[in-house]
Enzyme design. Structure first.
Site, PDB file in Angstrom:
ATOM      1  N   ASP A 102       1.248  -1.238   0.060  1.00  0.00           N
ATOM      2  CA  ASP A 102       0.226  -0.248  -0.208  1.00  0.00           C
ATOM      3  C   ASP A 102       0.467   1.657  -0.727  1.00  0.00           C
ATOM      4  O   ASP A 102       2.004   1.342   0.373  1.00  0.00           O
ATOM      5  CB  ASP A 102      -1.079   0.233   1.123  1.00  0.00           C
ATOM      6  CG  ASP A 102      -2.097  -1.103   1.496  1.00  0.00           C
ATOM      7  OD1 ASP A 102      -2.222  -1.758   0.231  1.00  0.00           O
ATOM      8  OD2 ASP A 102      -2.356  -1.659   2.226  1.00  0.00           O
TER       9      ASP A 102
HETATM   10  N1  URA Z   1      -0.869  -5.633   4.182  1.00  0.00           N
HETATM   11  C1  URA Z   1      -1.690  -4.696   4.010  1.00  0.00           C
HETATM   12  O1  URA Z   1      -2.469  -4.164   4.674  1.00  0.00           O
HETATM   13  N2  URA Z   1      -0.844  -4.043   3.467  1.00  0.00           N
HETATM   14  C2  URA Z   1       0.345  -4.100   2.612  1.00  0.00           C
HETATM   15  O2  URA Z   1       0.548  -3.233   2.065  1.00  0.00           O
HETATM   16  C3  URA Z   1       0.510  -5.608   2.359  1.00  0.00           C
HETATM   17  C4  URA Z   1      -0.048  -6.265   3.505  1.00  0.00           C
END
Ligand code: URA
Length: 234
Positions: A102
């Site tokens: 993310d």
């Molecule tokens: N899980 C999430 O919620 N975000 C990420 O970036 C990776 C795994």
């Protein structure tokens, strides 16, 4: 053909000047012949350093310590991408992030131009662990740990077993081990239990850990040996 110092720097994870020093010292041979400062090499040349053969990766594999704010994409109209963070000399056609983090997640992002490899490390069937640390707004308990481990029902998906443990006995600072990567997975797994993830960082893929000398935004090549550490957990 590529400059020999560049190849050595990439395959041994050393600086260009360290690579030049090795060549200057007479430690490097290409196809059995002593290399010189202007030597070049091709992918199938046999390179040795102090008599030990250096395996060349055909493709490029890069470890990036992703900072917050960069998007895991190859291009974006308005946002800075993880490709934009790479130094000019590392950028090449076909590079893409193998799996997404993310925008606000930090840590180990692997960039490659090897589609088959990317597919294999992301496939849930291959059981490559992705290890994260997270800071949470509320403490975890045994019930939550059991829900992670038994394979959680999350919306329409039945997830694979995931590891959850505290770090240094702090119930709000945890290590999570995933074998798959569905959208916002960790945040949604905690949300199900009324917990918000305040900070998320990926620290390892398979047995390969994020290089602690890489500052956020920095990257380096993954060597042939290191690549072999990204292995299934069973
Ligand atoms: N899980 C999430 O919620 N975000 C990420 O970036 C990776 C795994």
């Amino acid at each position: 053909m590529q400059r020999l110092d560049k190849t050595l720097s990439k395959e041994l994870n050393i600086s260009r000047s360290e690579a030049k020093q090795l060549i200057k010292k007479g430690s490097v041979k290409v196809n059995g012949a002593l290399a010189s400062s202007d030597s070049k090499c091709a992918e199938d040349d046999v390179i040795s350093v102090n008599g030990k053969e250096i395996k060349q990766n055909k493709f490029v594999y890069i470890m990036l310590n992703k900072p917050q704010g960069a998007v895991s994409a190859t291009e974006d109209k308005s946002e800075k991408t993880v490709i934009d963070l790479l130094p000019e000399e590392m950028r090449r056609k076909g590079l893409f992030p193998a799996g997404r983090l993310d925008k606000d997640t930090t840590g180990f992002l692997l960039l490659t131009d090897d589609g088959e490899f990317a597919h294999s490390i992301l496939s849930p069937k291959k059981h490559i662990d992705k290890i994260y640390t997270a800071r949470l707004d509320k403490p975890i308990n045994e019930d939550i740990i059991n829900d992670f481990e038994s394979g959680m029902q999350l919306g329409d998906s039945l997830l694979q077993s995931a590891g959850l443990e505290t770090i240094d006995g702090d119930n709000t600072f945890v290590k999570i081990t995933l074998r798959e990567g569905i959208y916002h997975q960790i945040k949604r797994m905690f949300k199900k239990h009324g917990i918000t993830v305040v900070e998320l960082r990926r620290i390892a893929m398979g047995g390969l850990f994020l290089d602690s000398s890489l500052k956020e935004g920095e990257s380096r090549y993954i060597t042939f040996e290191e690549l072999g550490k990204i292995k299934p957990s069973k």
